[in-house]
Motif scaffolding. Structure first.
Motif, PDB file in Angstrom:
ATOM      1  N   GLN A  26       0.587  -1.203  -0.030  1.00  9.50           N
ATOM      2  CA  GLN A  26       0.127   0.068   0.111  1.00  9.50           C
ATOM      3  C   GLN A  26       1.237   1.381  -0.184  1.00  9.50           C
ATOM      4  O   GLN A  26       0.399   2.399  -0.565  1.00  9.50           O
ATOM      5  CB  GLN A  26      -1.283   0.307   0.719  1.00  9.50           C
ATOM      6  CG  GLN A  26      -2.111  -1.067   1.311  1.00  9.50           C
ATOM      7  CD  GLN A  26      -2.995  -0.768   2.847  1.00  9.50           C
ATOM      8  OE1 GLN A  26      -2.927   0.254   3.435  1.00  9.50           O
ATOM      9  NE2 GLN A  26      -3.377  -2.335   2.826  1.00  9.50           N
ATOM     10  N   VAL A  27       1.715   1.216   0.722  1.00  8.51           N
ATOM     11  CA  VAL A  27       3.165   2.522   0.969  1.00  8.51           C
ATOM     12  C   VAL A  27       3.936   2.657  -0.196  1.00  8.51           C
ATOM     13  O   VAL A  27       3.763   3.282  -0.756  1.00  8.51           O
ATOM     14  CB  VAL A  27       3.826   2.701   1.872  1.00  8.51           C
ATOM     15  CG1 VAL A  27       4.920   3.390   1.875  1.00  8.51           C
ATOM     16  CG2 VAL A  27       3.145   2.382   3.160  1.00  8.51           C
ATOM     17  N   GLU A  28       4.275   1.341  -1.128  1.00  8.63           N
ATOM     18  CA  GLU A  28       4.807   1.087  -2.364  1.00  8.63           C
ATOM     19  C   GLU A  28       3.293   2.374  -2.958  1.00  8.63           C
ATOM     20  O   GLU A  28       4.012   3.287  -4.478  1.00  8.63           O
ATOM     21  CB  GLU A  28       5.845   0.374  -2.704  1.00  8.63           C
ATOM     22  CG  GLU A  28       6.255  -0.465  -1.928  1.00  8.63           C
ATOM     23  CD  GLU A  28       6.723  -1.263  -2.461  1.00  8.63           C
ATOM     24  OE1 GLU A  28       8.548  -1.986  -2.148  1.00  8.63           O
ATOM     25  OE2 GLU A  28       6.129  -2.096  -2.984  1.00  8.63           O
ATOM     26  N   LYS A  29       2.210   1.561  -3.379  1.00  7.99           N
ATOM     27  CA  LYS A  29       1.213   2.185  -4.136  1.00  7.99           C
ATOM     28  C   LYS A  29       0.956   3.398  -4.002  1.00  7.99           C
ATOM     29  O   LYS A  29       0.525   4.099  -4.836  1.00  7.99           O
ATOM     30  CB  LYS A  29       0.327   1.064  -4.261  1.00  7.99           C
ATOM     31  CG  LYS A  29      -1.051   1.249  -4.624  1.00  7.99           C
ATOM     32  CD  LYS A  29      -2.417   0.553  -4.837  1.00  7.99           C
ATOM     33  CE  LYS A  29      -3.392   1.418  -6.100  1.00  7.99           C
ATOM     34  NZ  LYS A  29      -4.446   0.641  -5.795  1.00  7.99           N
ATOM     35  N   MET A  83      -2.799   4.694   7.656  1.00  6.97           N
ATOM     36  CA  MET A  83      -3.955   5.853   7.534  1.00  6.97           C
ATOM     37  C   MET A  83      -2.495   6.966   6.906  1.00  6.97           C
ATOM     38  O   MET A  83      -3.685   8.264   6.266  1.00  6.97           O
ATOM     39  CB  MET A  83      -3.790   6.039   8.821  1.00  6.97           C
ATOM     40  CG  MET A  83      -4.418   5.467  10.020  1.00  6.97           C
ATOM     41  SD  MET A  83      -4.904   5.777  12.085  1.00  6.97           S
ATOM     42  CE  MET A  83      -5.819   7.584  11.331  1.00  6.97           C
ATOM     43  N   LYS A  84      -1.822   6.483   6.429  1.00  7.35           N
ATOM     44  CA  LYS A  84      -0.798   7.796   6.534  1.00  7.35           C
ATOM     45  C   LYS A  84       0.056   7.163   5.854  1.00  7.35           C
ATOM     46  O   LYS A  84       1.049   6.406   6.587  1.00  7.35           O
ATOM     47  CB  LYS A  84      -0.946   9.346   6.904  1.00  7.35           C
ATOM     48  CG  LYS A  84      -0.370  10.336   6.773  1.00  7.35           C
ATOM     49  CD  LYS A  84      -0.070  11.212   8.028  1.00  7.35           C
ATOM     50  CE  LYS A  84       0.676  12.646   7.737  1.00  7.35           C
ATOM     51  NZ  LYS A  84       0.515  13.595   8.661  1.00  7.35           N
ATOM     52  N   CYS A  85       1.705   8.147   4.784  1.00  7.73           N
ATOM     53  CA  CYS A  85       2.303   7.553   4.555  1.00  7.73           C
ATOM     54  C   CYS A  85       3.063   8.973   4.101  1.00  7.73           C
ATOM     55  O   CYS A  85       2.562   9.854   3.752  1.00  7.73           O
ATOM     56  CB  CYS A  85       2.157   6.562   3.963  1.00  7.73           C
ATOM     57  SG  CYS A  85       2.694   6.564   2.284  1.00  7.73           S
ATOM     58  N   GLU A  86       4.519   9.374   4.622  1.00  6.52           N
ATOM     59  CA  GLU A  86       5.354  10.174   3.574  1.00  6.52           C
ATOM     60  C   GLU A  86       6.203   9.822   3.677  1.00  6.52           C
ATOM     61  O   GLU A  86       7.257   9.069   3.897  1.00  6.52           O
ATOM     62  CB  GLU A  86       5.507  11.298   5.151  1.00  6.52           C
ATOM     63  CG  GLU A  86       4.055  11.592   5.672  1.00  6.52           C
ATOM     64  CD  GLU A  86       4.610  13.018   6.327  1.00  6.52           C
ATOM     65  OE1 GLU A  86       4.864  12.531   8.165  1.00  6.52           O
ATOM     66  OE2 GLU A  86       3.941  14.054   6.410  1.00  6.52           O
ATOM     67  N   GLY A  87       7.174  10.638   2.218  1.00  2.00           N
ATOM     68  CA  GLY A  87       8.475   9.992   1.618  1.00  2.00           C
ATOM     69  C   GLY A  87       9.450  10.911   2.651  1.00  2.00           C
ATOM     70  O   GLY A  87       9.108  12.492   2.988  1.00  2.00           O
TER      71      GLY A  87
END
Length: 96
Positions: A26-29, A83-87
């Motif tokens: 999910q994060v990669e997408k 819920m959230k991801c930040e690169g």
């Protein structure tokens, strides 16, 4: 830790590492990128109707992402939720 807030930052244990791995696809997408690594290194938690985890994940090449995952109470029989991801994070960026 204060009521409703996040606690102290700790080294990722086996449970947190597995939780992060569960969110990898999910994060990669969401970030539009495939990472060579995906290893949780630090985390903090917040008790709500379940538990929110803020996790610092090493993704390779001195890069990190921060992810927020909600783990619902067991009796709800609901899946864990990204819920959230930040690169674009570094090791020195604080979890918040």
């Amino acid at each position: 830790m204060f009521a409703g807030g996040f606690g102290d930052v700790k080294e990722a244990d086996k449970n947190v590492k597995n939780l992060a791995k569960e969110m990898r696809e999910q994060v990669e997408k969401e970030l539009g990128e495939t990472f060579p690594n995906f290893q949780a290194v630090l985390y903090t938690t917040q008790v709500v109707a379940g538990t929110n985890y803020l996790i610092k994940v090493y993704v390779g090449h001195k890069r990190y992402v921060h992810i927020k995952v909600h783990v619902p109470l067991a009796f709800r029989n609901a899946p864990n939720e990204l819920m959230k991801c930040e690169g674009g994070k570094t090791f020195y960026d604080s979890l918040k």
